[in-house]
Design a protein around this motif. Sequence first.
Motif, PDB file in Angstrom:
ATOM      1  N   ASP A  85     -10.246  -9.178  -0.043  1.00  8.90           N
ATOM      2  CA  ASP A  85      -9.023  -9.404  -0.467  1.00  8.90           C
ATOM      3  C   ASP A  85      -8.225  -8.217  -1.002  1.00  8.90           C
ATOM      4  O   ASP A  85      -7.198  -8.314  -0.446  1.00  8.90           O
ATOM      5  CB  ASP A  85      -8.499 -11.013  -1.168  1.00  8.90           C
ATOM      6  CG  ASP A  85      -9.020 -12.060  -0.005  1.00  8.90           C
ATOM      7  OD1 ASP A  85      -9.334 -11.474   0.945  1.00  8.90           O
ATOM      8  OD2 ASP A  85      -9.136 -12.991  -0.889  1.00  8.90           O
ATOM      9  N   ILE A  86      -8.455  -8.066  -2.334  1.00  4.25           N
ATOM     10  CA  ILE A  86      -8.300  -6.482  -2.690  1.00  4.25           C
ATOM     11  C   ILE A  86      -7.846  -5.669  -2.205  1.00  4.25           C
ATOM     12  O   ILE A  86      -7.097  -4.938  -2.880  1.00  4.25           O
ATOM     13  CB  ILE A  86      -8.831  -7.061  -4.369  1.00  4.25           C
ATOM     14  CG1 ILE A  86      -8.606  -7.665  -4.947  1.00  4.25           C
ATOM     15  CG2 ILE A  86      -8.498  -5.317  -5.235  1.00  4.25           C
ATOM     16  CD1 ILE A  86      -9.819  -7.973  -6.491  1.00  4.25           C
ATOM     17  N   LYS A  87      -9.139  -5.169  -1.074  1.00  6.33           N
ATOM     18  CA  LYS A  87      -9.303  -4.309  -0.829  1.00  6.33           C
ATOM     19  C   LYS A  87      -8.300  -4.018   0.122  1.00  6.33           C
ATOM     20  O   LYS A  87      -7.591  -2.783   1.377  1.00  6.33           O
ATOM     21  CB  LYS A  87     -10.810  -3.958   0.048  1.00  6.33           C
ATOM     22  CG  LYS A  87     -12.039  -3.271  -0.233  1.00  6.33           C
ATOM     23  CD  LYS A  87     -12.949  -3.032   0.076  1.00  6.33           C
ATOM     24  CE  LYS A  87     -14.108  -2.788  -0.562  1.00  6.33           C
ATOM     25  NZ  LYS A  87     -15.786  -2.557   0.056  1.00  6.33           N
ATOM     26  N   GLY A  88      -7.575  -5.395   1.175  1.00  6.32           N
ATOM     27  CA  GLY A  88      -6.798  -5.258   1.928  1.00  6.32           C
ATOM     28  C   GLY A  88      -4.924  -5.093   1.450  1.00  6.32           C
ATOM     29  O   GLY A  88      -4.075  -5.572   2.581  1.00  6.32           O
ATOM     30  N   ARG A  89      -5.162  -5.733   0.299  1.00  7.62           N
ATOM     31  CA  ARG A  89      -3.718  -4.981  -0.291  1.00  7.62           C
ATOM     32  C   ARG A  89      -3.623  -3.381  -0.599  1.00  7.62           C
ATOM     33  O   ARG A  89      -4.476  -2.741  -0.977  1.00  7.62           O
ATOM     34  CB  ARG A  89      -3.761  -5.983  -1.188  1.00  7.62           C
ATOM     35  CG  ARG A  89      -3.409  -7.559  -1.502  1.00  7.62           C
ATOM     36  CD  ARG A  89      -3.228  -7.655  -3.302  1.00  7.62           C
ATOM     37  NE  ARG A  89      -3.941  -9.380  -3.399  1.00  7.62           N
ATOM     38  CZ  ARG A  89      -3.022  -9.879  -3.839  1.00  7.62           C
ATOM     39  NH1 ARG A  89      -3.309  -9.358  -5.194  1.00  7.62           N
ATOM     40  NH2 ARG A  89      -3.328 -11.123  -4.203  1.00  7.62           N
ATOM     41  N   SER A  90      -2.212  -3.554  -0.160  1.00  5.55           N
ATOM     42  CA  SER A  90      -1.114  -2.472  -0.580  1.00  5.55           C
ATOM     43  C   SER A  90      -1.032  -2.358  -1.838  1.00  5.55           C
ATOM     44  O   SER A  90      -0.010  -3.329  -2.219  1.00  5.55           O
ATOM     45  CB  SER A  90      -0.707  -1.242   0.550  1.00  5.55           C
ATOM     46  OG  SER A  90      -0.921  -2.753   1.791  1.00  5.55           O
ATOM     47  N   PHE A  91      -1.067  -1.142  -2.491  1.00  3.46           N
ATOM     48  CA  PHE A  91      -0.386  -1.334  -3.299  1.00  3.46           C
ATOM     49  C   PHE A  91       0.306  -0.605  -3.742  1.00  3.46           C
ATOM     50  O   PHE A  91       1.039   0.410  -3.703  1.00  3.46           O
ATOM     51  CB  PHE A  91      -1.491  -0.723  -4.554  1.00  3.46           C
ATOM     52  CG  PHE A  91      -2.151  -1.916  -5.679  1.00  3.46           C
ATOM     53  CD1 PHE A  91      -1.735  -3.524  -5.995  1.00  3.46           C
ATOM     54  CD2 PHE A  91      -3.380  -1.968  -4.705  1.00  3.46           C
ATOM     55  CE1 PHE A  91      -2.621  -4.424  -6.310  1.00  3.46           C
ATOM     56  CE2 PHE A  91      -4.595  -2.941  -5.231  1.00  3.46           C
ATOM     57  CZ  PHE A  91      -3.788  -4.595  -5.670  1.00  3.46           C
TER      58      PHE A  91
END
Length: 91
Positions: A85-91
Amino acid sequence: MNKKEFLKSSGLRVQTLELWLEQRWLIPEQTSKGARFADIDVARAQLIQELKNDFGANDEGVDVILHLMDQLHEMRRALAQLRNDIKGRSF
């Protein structure tokens, strides 16, 4: 695999399997044709046999060990999902 195939693969006796199912140490998939066992069930049965025969664990000990192992595996799955899930988010 069906119950007969599972018994052959695992080396368990019918009475032992029935007890372990009652204790919920093994939880096969339930289908319209009855219980269906997977390779993971055979591996779990072998683990239980090793805990009892090689390490001398009693039923209460096996119950605790299996519960802790199940919790550990669930935490690992949750951590992997969180990582994805964290890898899939863009910051």
